[in-house]
Design an enzyme around this catalytic site. Structure first.
Site, PDB file in Angstrom:
ATOM      1  N   ASP A 105       0.854  -1.190   0.000  1.00 45.20           N
ATOM      2  CA  ASP A 105       0.000   0.000   0.000  1.00 45.20           C
ATOM      3  C   ASP A 105       0.891   1.242   0.000  1.00 45.20           C
ATOM      4  O   ASP A 105       1.877   1.325   0.736  1.00 45.20           O
ATOM      5  CB  ASP A 105      -0.886   0.007   1.243  1.00 45.20           C
ATOM      6  CG  ASP A 105      -1.828   1.176   1.220  1.00 45.20           C
ATOM      7  OD1 ASP A 105      -1.483   2.236   1.777  1.00 45.20           O
ATOM      8  OD2 ASP A 105      -2.925   1.025   0.655  1.00 45.20           O
ATOM      9  N   ASN A 116      -3.075  12.850  -3.563  1.00 50.10           N
ATOM     10  CA  ASN A 116      -4.239  13.301  -4.351  1.00 50.10           C
ATOM     11  C   ASN A 116      -4.683  14.685  -3.925  1.00 50.10           C
ATOM     12  O   ASN A 116      -5.023  15.532  -4.754  1.00 50.10           O
ATOM     13  CB  ASN A 116      -5.394  12.317  -4.202  1.00 50.10           C
ATOM     14  CG  ASN A 116      -5.193  11.067  -5.033  1.00 50.10           C
ATOM     15  OD1 ASN A 116      -4.498  11.090  -6.045  1.00 50.10           O
ATOM     16  ND2 ASN A 116      -5.793   9.961  -4.607  1.00 50.10           N
ATOM     17  N   ASP A 135      -2.567   9.326 -10.170  1.00 50.11           N
ATOM     18  CA  ASP A 135      -2.599   8.240 -11.165  1.00 50.11           C
ATOM     19  C   ASP A 135      -1.197   7.985 -11.730  1.00 50.11           C
ATOM     20  O   ASP A 135      -0.793   6.828 -11.983  1.00 50.11           O
ATOM     21  CB  ASP A 135      -3.570   8.595 -12.273  1.00 50.11           C
ATOM     22  CG  ASP A 135      -5.007   8.482 -11.830  1.00 50.11           C
ATOM     23  OD1 ASP A 135      -5.897   8.976 -12.558  1.00 50.11           O
ATOM     24  OD2 ASP A 135      -5.260   7.901 -10.762  1.00 50.11           O
ATOM     25  N   GLU A 181      -4.700   2.331  -4.224  1.00 51.73           N
ATOM     26  CA  GLU A 181      -3.253   2.438  -4.090  1.00 51.73           C
ATOM     27  C   GLU A 181      -2.624   1.136  -3.591  1.00 51.73           C
ATOM     28  O   GLU A 181      -1.511   1.107  -3.107  1.00 51.73           O
ATOM     29  CB  GLU A 181      -2.890   3.568  -3.133  1.00 51.73           C
ATOM     30  CG  GLU A 181      -3.356   3.367  -1.699  1.00 51.73           C
ATOM     31  CD  GLU A 181      -4.728   3.967  -1.461  1.00 51.73           C
ATOM     32  OE1 GLU A 181      -5.512   4.027  -2.425  1.00 51.73           O
ATOM     33  OE2 GLU A 181      -5.011   4.365  -0.309  1.00 51.73           O
TER      34      GLU A 181
END
Length: 978
Positions: A850, A858, A867, A896
């Site tokens: 992760d 973000n 992204d 993620e």
């Protein structure tokens, strides 16, 4: 003695002798009249009353005359026109309408057994309604106060200031019988003698020539006579300016001494032989044998001037006053209020005592009803007023009384004695239910729990801490096994031999409140806020009849089952009745819905709101009647009274035929125009006891195969009927009654257009078939031409479908953003590789990776940068896997997160994952964002001690969770302690 005096005396003697002879045929001895059987009738206070005036549709509030024709219509004569009443609405006829009268004032209405209605009024207007047609008659010289047919169908007219007129039925010629006098009322007796009440007293007329003035010599006062009737016992009763008088053995005697100074202007003898008297300014008097009752403005009459009285076919008494139309009637429910002597109108509890008395508890005190007499039970040695919530009877017939704020009382020597309050043991003075069980324990349901008082006065308390579902206690009952049932504001409990058992009604029925109980041998019926709940006492199985089964309300307060197996359910929208068979069919799963009758205001209930939350809120009395506590009095009903009303004959009529907005005459057969598309038929059951409760069925013969239920709807509409012959018929009944044989019908014919004729339809069918054949031939040629094209298209589309399938297969197993395999593909690997590793006894490790603080990426840089980070990490992972010799499968798990399936044990996999972590930590992401640093957290586990692959995923996820919550940027192997 002089000759003149002798002749004068002779004339007087002969007049008196003739008068006495005339009376001998119909005079009845007073003792004989009094000995006639007289049916028991309602007291004036027990009648249900209603009033109509101009806002309800009457043309004027001054009512002069009332009558009913054989078709069932009620007719009301007013100062501004004639009104026809069907129980729901008034239809008004005024001057200029088809009634044909010169003035709107209606003074007299006389109906005949042949169905005619004779209408008379101002300006000498006279008209006859016969066979639903109006036939205006020649007018008289002045206003007609009364008009009757004699035994030979001739007409007699009582005129204003012009006396008595005789009109021959054939010649229509008027003959003056008595002139220059105000004539008010006319009656013909069985001997053919005409009696007329006038401004100068009473007159009799025999053979249209012999006129006698009946004055004080015959017992009448020297004052105007306003009205007169001939009773069923052939006795004359006259209403005068100074009271009412009856004719006994040729002499008029006062009807009742209390009426001596009353101006009587209307009279009626009802079907129970009671005499009703309407006065000029003191309302109504009712004389039953020698008992005189009065009804005036102080107790509901709209005005004290009563100009007309009438009893209809259903035994209702109609009263015409100067301020509207008034009715007294027997209803299914009789309601007692403070007018009858109750202490208050807001009734909370009603108890049927074993001695035949009834006890009524209200917000303002306690009353006892015994043999129709109401007495008030007061607090001993005090003037305080109790708000009564609950009642119960002890084995020694003592009445216990639970109050709202003052604890428990007992009735001793018709006085209320205080027993127990919070000062000596109660948790609350608010007592909503009382139970004396089979072992003489007294149970008190209070707002703060249940109290059990043993015969030795030991007090035991139960509340929520003891195991009850709530402290607010509403109902108590004992079943035949000795279990005590306790209804609360949050469910149900039972007490048996020292232990409490809770029943959560909301689990199955979404119910909370248990308002009341009814116990049978093997059944407990519960009135709840989600309908009627049933518990089988043998199995404790629960079932219910709810709103989903057709009940009109959710909240039921009390259950009473009468001697006819009718269930009576009280609610805040009225009283519901159902049969046991209907309820059993739902309980047993045979039917999903029930039929019921709902009784609300208008059937004797003064309020639709029955009260609940204290017990007993309804009870079955020893005479079979059901008594119910309401917000406006205590109401009672019995099966016999309800059945008697249900069996009332209901005349039915078709009132209107409307076709596309146009009204058509109600002939036996009506021909309708071509293209008639919307046909509306209005009908009515001409009954007035419970007009809004009447239910209807209709059937259109030629269209319907069976009767259609219309409930309370009084019209039926048809659209776009086919041309043809139809007969519409309807019938009606009261609730609990049977469909009656009285049927009203009307026939009509819809004329077809040419294109609706049979020949035209056959031509159209031929053209249609020819068109179909032509289309078929054309289609066959087109199909052959298309076959070649179709083969080429099939080959081309097959190739395209194969490509499409390959594309779909790729998309189904790959992540669109990174190009890596997705979660679906990874699940497939895990399933297969886990089984293979298990069979081969090889190690297999799952790692979950992760990205740390990815939400911040973000949020700080945008989702587009996020992204790009995900794609870059995917590339890094993919490259390391290619460069290392360890067999590893990589997939994007979602968001993620990434997952790796590593063909090694967890120790080797740990080193491998450390390499991944360090590589990502040291990677330069500045080309994506200038100051961005990325780290990852990894959790892993292998297949040792695991029998299912999804357990590996769970443990890896737990290890990842531990890594992220212990500093991130690390690799963790699953430990059981984690």
């Amino acid at each position: 003695m002089s000759l003149l005096k002798y002749l004068s005396l002779t004339v007087k003697v002969l007049s008196l002798s003739f008068f006495l002879c005339c009376f001998s045929a119909y005079s009845v001895n007073l003792s004989t009249v009094d000995s006639l059987p007289v049916k028991t009738s309602l007291a004036l206070s027990d009648y249900f009353t209603e009033t109509w005036n101009t806002p309800d549709g009457l043309p004027h509030n001054g009512i002069n005359a009332i009558s009913q024709t054989t078709d069932g219509y009620l007719w009301i004569g007013t100062w501004e026109g004639l009104a026809r009443f069907n129980g729901r609405e008034f239809k008004v006829f005024t001057r200029g309408s088809k009634i044909g009268l010169p003035d709107s004032v209606i003074k007299s209405l006389t109906s005949t057994q042949e169905g005619e209605l004779l209408v008379a009024g101002a300006r000498g207007g006279l008209s006859v309604r016969s066979n639903k047609q109006w036939l205006p008659q020649p007018s008289s010289s002045t206003m007609i106060n009364d008009a009757i047919y004699d035994n030979n169908k001739n007409i007699w007219l009582a005129l204003e200031g012009k006396g008595l007129i005789y009109r021959n039925k054939d010649t229509k010629k008027d003959t003056i019988i008595i002139d220059n006098i105000e004539a008010f009322k006319i009656v013909q007796d069985n001997e053919g003698i005409i009696w007329v009440a006038t401004s100068k007293g009473l007159f009799s007329v025999k053979n249209k020539t012999l006129v006698r003035h009946i004055d004080e010599r015959y017992g009448l006062p020297n004052s105007p006579a306003h009205t007169i009737i001939l009773t069923k016992e052939k006795q004359l009763i006259v209403g005068t300016q100074q009271g009412a008088y009856k004719l006994v053995k040729g002499i008029f005697q006062p009807l009742h001494k209390r009426l001596a100074n009353e101006k009587i202007i209307s009279l009626l003898q009802d079907s129970d032989l009671n005499i009703w008297l309407g006065t000029n300014n003191h309302g109504i008097f009712k004389l039953s044998k020698n008992e005189l009752e009065q009804l005036d403005e102080s107790n509901g009459l709209p005005n004290n001037r009563v100009s007309s009285l009438y009893q209809d076919n259903e035994q209702s008494i109609w009263v015409g006053t100067s301020n509207g139309l008034f009715r007294l009637r027997e209803m299914p429910f009789i309601t007692l209020t403070t007018k009858q002597g109750l202490s208050g109108n807001f009734i909370r509890s009603v108890l049927s005592h074993s001695d035949g008395s009834l006890w009524v508890g209200s917000s303002k005190g306690l009353n006892k009803i015994n043999k129709g007499l109401i007495s008030t039970i007061k607090v001993a040695h005090s003037n305080e007023q109790l708000s009564v919530l609950s009642l119960a009877e002890t084995p020694d017939k003592q009445v216990l009384v639970g109050t709202y704020t003052q604890g428990l009382y007992a009735v001793t020597n018709n006085k209320l004695q205080k027993l127990i309050t919070t000062e000596n043991g109660l948790p609350s003075n608010e007592i909503r239910s009382i139970l004396v069980d089979s072992t003489k324990n007294i149970w008190l349901g209070t707002a703060s729990g249940v109290v059990k008082i043993s015969p030795d006065n030991t007090i035991e308390e139960f509340n929520k801490q003891s195991g009850l579902p709530a402290n607010f206690i509403i109902a108590l009952a004992e079943d035949h096994k000795g279990r005590i049932w306790i209804g609360t504001g949050n469910g149900l409990a039972s007490y048996n031999k020292g232990s409490l058992q809770t029943y959560h009604l909301n689990d199955k029925f979404d119910a909370k409140y248990a308002f009341g109980f009814h116990v049978e041998q093997n059944s407990l019926w519960i009135a709840s806020d989600r309908g009627l709940i049933h518990i089988n006492l043998m199995t404790d199985e629960m079932s219910a009849v709810t709103k989903e089964n057709g009940l009109p309300v959710d909240k039921i307060f009390q259950v009473v089952i009468d001697n006819n197996n009718t269930f009576w359910l009280s609610s805040n929208r009225g009283i519901i009745s159902l049969t046991r068979s209907q309820i059993n069919s739902v309980i047993q799963g045979k039917n999903k819905s029930i039929d019921y009758n709902l009784f609300a205001e208008g059937v004797g209930l003064l309020s639709s709101q029955a009260n609940g939350g204290s017990t007993p809120a309804a009870t079955l009395h020893d005479d079979g009647s059901v008594w119910i506590a309401t917000a406006k009095g205590v109401s009672h009903i019995n099966h016999e009274r309800l059945q008697r009303m249900a069996e009332t004959v209901l005349p039915v009529v078709i009132e209107q035929l409307n076709v596309d907005g146009k009204y058509y005459p109600l002939l036996s057969t009506v021909e309708l125009p071509k293209g008639a598309s919307r046909i509306t038929i209005h009908y009515a059951g001409l009954s007035y006891l419970m007009a809004k409760q009447i239910v209807y069925q209709s059937q259109l013969i030629g269209f319907d195969k069976q009767w259609q239920n219309k409930n309370n709807q009084t019209f039926t509409e048809f659209t776009n009927l086919e041309p043809g012959n139809y007969t519409f018929q309807m019938r009606a009944k009261y609730p609990n009654g049977e469909w009656q044989e009285n049927i009203a019908s009307i026939s009509f014919t819809i004329t077809p257009f040419y294109w609706q004729t049979t020949s035209f339809k056959l031509f159209v069918i031929f053209c249609f078939c020819f068109s179909l054949y032509s289309l078929y031939r054309y289609r066959m040629i087109a199909i052959k031409r298309s076959q070649v094209k179709l083969k080429n298209l099939v080959a081309q589309q097959t190739i395209e479908l194969q490509k499409q399938a390959e594309l779909f297969s790729y998309q189904a197993n790959h992540d669109q953003l990174t190009g890596l395999f997705n979660r679906r593909a990874f699940d497939g690997w895990c399933n297969n590789d886990f089984e293979k590793a298990k069979l081969a006894n090889r190690p297999l490790t799952i790692a979950m990776l992760d990205i740390d603080h990815f939400k911040k990426v973000n949020d700080d840089y945008s989702h587009l940068i996020g992204d790009q980070v995900i794609k870059r990490i995917a590339n890094i992972l993919h490259k390391i896997i290619q460069d290392c010799s360890t067999e590893t499968k990589l997939a994007r798990w979602g968001g993620e997160e990434f997952t790796l399936l590593i063909m090694s044990d967890k120790e080797k996999a740990y080193d491998y994952c450390e390499l991944l972590r360090i590589t990502i930590k040291n990677y330069d992401f500045s080309d994506i964002a200038g100051d961005i640093n990325i780290t990852v957290s990894i959790g892993l586990t292998d297949n040792s001690e695991i029998t299912e692959y999804d357990k590996m995923i769970t443990r890896a996820d737990q290890a990842l969770y531990f890594a992220k919550h212990n500093g991130r940027n690390q690799v963790r192997i699953y430990q059981k302690s984690e």
